[in-house]
Design an enzyme around this catalytic site. Structure first.
Site, PDB file in Angstrom:
ATOM      1  N   TYR A  82       0.987  -1.272  -0.170  1.00 51.55           N
ATOM      2  CA  TYR A  82      -0.082  -0.012  -0.040  1.00 51.55           C
ATOM      3  C   TYR A  82       0.765   1.267   0.047  1.00 51.55           C
ATOM      4  CZ  TYR A  82      -3.658  -3.314   1.642  1.00 51.55           C
ATOM      5  OH  TYR A  82      -4.523  -4.229   1.815  1.00 51.55           O
ATOM      6  N   HIS A 150       0.093 -11.801   1.314  1.00 52.70           N
ATOM      7  CA  HIS A 150      -0.749 -10.982   0.481  1.00 52.70           C
ATOM      8  C   HIS A 150      -0.936 -11.399  -0.727  1.00 52.70           C
ATOM      9  CE1 HIS A 150      -1.602  -6.215   0.065  1.00 52.70           C
ATOM     10  NE2 HIS A 150      -2.816  -7.212  -0.158  1.00 52.70           N
TER      11      HIS A 150
END
Length: 455
Positions: A82, A150
């Site tokens: 992110y 992830h």
């Protein structure tokens, strides 16, 4: 960089000098179950990135995190993928005010490993070690409460197994990690991976996080392919992330940040959502309000048996609340993301109202000095939202329950070299001066995009 937090009127009341720790313990290889301590409302910081905002450095991230803490939120979800999110969150948690009032053991930090960039992944043991160390540095912490692999759908089962084993080694040998899980989008892939890890290692995952699979548009996560299969694989907690479908379920449509339109939804699905938004408008409601309340309120029950008994955020400034105050049963865990103080305030009002409608909510409201009919209002609001939710689903038609492809059919996985150093792989974050202009949307429509979605 984020600005110094502004003390809003809602956060200037008398408050304790220090918040109590989350009751975690570990002895002889036995840890407190995640499902007994993880807060059921988690603040997701994917919005602290250029895909959701043109300039995340211009957001008052310090003020948002501080306000979230004062309203009872005790868990934050982030990822190295992110962009500057980890650093912005870490800096917000490192202010003198937060450190004095909210000790590190009074909240949870959840982050991820493995995803580097849009089409770059590395699940190797070496990369996992470096990524965990870097996350701790960015987040100014000695340990991470939960680390996910992830977006597991983009790599091989062997890659996931290698990463999970390394995370567990770090957990057992250093204590830098407490709990381990995986995250991703396709329900079936998450189930396959959870079952494979249990079979190959004899130990189930602590958590599997899904996103955009329990919303007004898609509720597959609540079905047998979702939580039931994951529970059968021994998974303790299944958080539901992105209840707005990565911003799809909003009156203004998907968010377009500095990197352009990243959302994988087709123009046909977007058109159906616009029709659903018009339907909500006709009844004096915003689509996003109905969507957020429906997802949070329904998942509390639907995800309860893979939920948690951790303290819920009270939604009331400086008011601590326990699970026993709202019925004492496990609550489905949700991850929310906001970019502005007004969005946070509205979300917390909705969450407070949802809690008022739970068992024991009537007595809790009276005891706390709130409106004595708050419980009744919450129950009636639930009925109204359910009616509109059913109307939205009728309008969506065949798009209800639809899941987009992840990864796209033309995706080719190329594992990064293990010898590549993590510092070399870090692309510099876009600064305000370097941020590109958003991709224009012609005629209110967006063509097909190859960009991979952000979680």
């Amino acid at each position: 960089m984020a600005s110094t937090p502004t003390e809003h009127p809602s956060t200037t009341a008398t408050f304790p000098t220090q918040q109590k720790p989350i009751p975690y313990g570990s002895a002889k290889g036995q840890r407190t179950p995640l499902s007994s301590i993880l807060p059921p409302l988690i603040f997701g910081t994917a919005t602290f990135n250029h895909q959701y905002n043109s300039d995340p450095f211009a957001l008052d991230t310090t003020g948002l995190v501080t306000s979230a803490l004062t309203h009872g939120i005790r868990a934050f979800d982030t990822s190295p993928y992110y962009g500057p999110s980890e650093q912005l969150l870490g800096d917000a948690l490192a202010t003198p005010f937060v450190r004095q009032t909210f000790p590190r053991n009074s909240y949870c930090i959840l982050t991820k490993v493995g995803r580097i960039a849009g089409e770059e992944f590395n699940y190797s043991a070496q990369w996992v070690r470096q990524s965990v160390a870097r996350s701790c540095e960015r987040l100014h912490t000695d340990y991470l409460d939960l680390v996910y692999c992830h977006d597991v759908e983009f790599v091989t089962p062997d890659d996931v197994l290698e990463a999970v084993r390394e995370l567990r080694r770090i957990r057992d040998e250093t204590g830098t990690i407490r709990y381990i899980g995986i995250s991703g989008y396709p329900i079936d892939v998450l189930g396959d991976m959870a079952e494979m890890i249990l079979q190959e290692t004899g130990e189930p995952l602590d958590a599997v996080q899904s996103y955009a699979n329990f919303t007004l548009q898609n509720q597959t996560l609540a079905g047998p392919r979702g939580v039931q299969r994951l529970r059968n694989a021994g998974v303790d907690v299944v958080p539901n992330a992105s209840p707005l479908g990565m911003g799809l379920l909003r009156r203004q449509g998907v968010p377009v940040g500095a990197l352009g339109d990243f959302h994988p939804a087709s123009r046909e699905l977007r058109a159906a959502v616009r029709q659903a938004s018009d339907f909500c408008d006709e009844h004096g409601e915003k689509l996003e309000v109905i969507a957020i309340r429906f997802a949070l309120e329904t998942w509390i029950v639907a995800g309860g048996f893979v939920g948690s008994k951790g303290d819920p955020a009270s939604g009331v400034p400086w008011k601590q609340e326990s699970n026993d105050d709202v019925g004492g049963t496990k609550l489905g865990v949700s991850v929310i993301g906001v970019s502005k103080a007004s969005e946070l305030e509205k979300t917390m009002l909705v969450w407070r109202s949802i809690l008022d409608g739970l068992e024991g909510g009537e007595a809790t409201a009276v005891q706390a000095g709130r409106w004595y009919r708050a419980w009744e209002w919450s129950r009636n609001r639930r009925k109204a939202v359910q009616i509109l939710a059913e109307g939205v689903q009728e309008i969506l038609g065949d798009w209800f329950g639809f899941a987009w492809a992840s990864p796209s059919p033309d995706y080719v996985y190329q594992r990064k070299q293990d010898s590549k150093d993590i510092e070399d792989a870090d692309a510099p974050w876009l600064t305000p001066a370097a941020s590109p202009e958003p991709v224009p949307i012609e005629g209110g429509e967006v063509g097909e995009e190859k960009n991979l979605p952000l979680r």
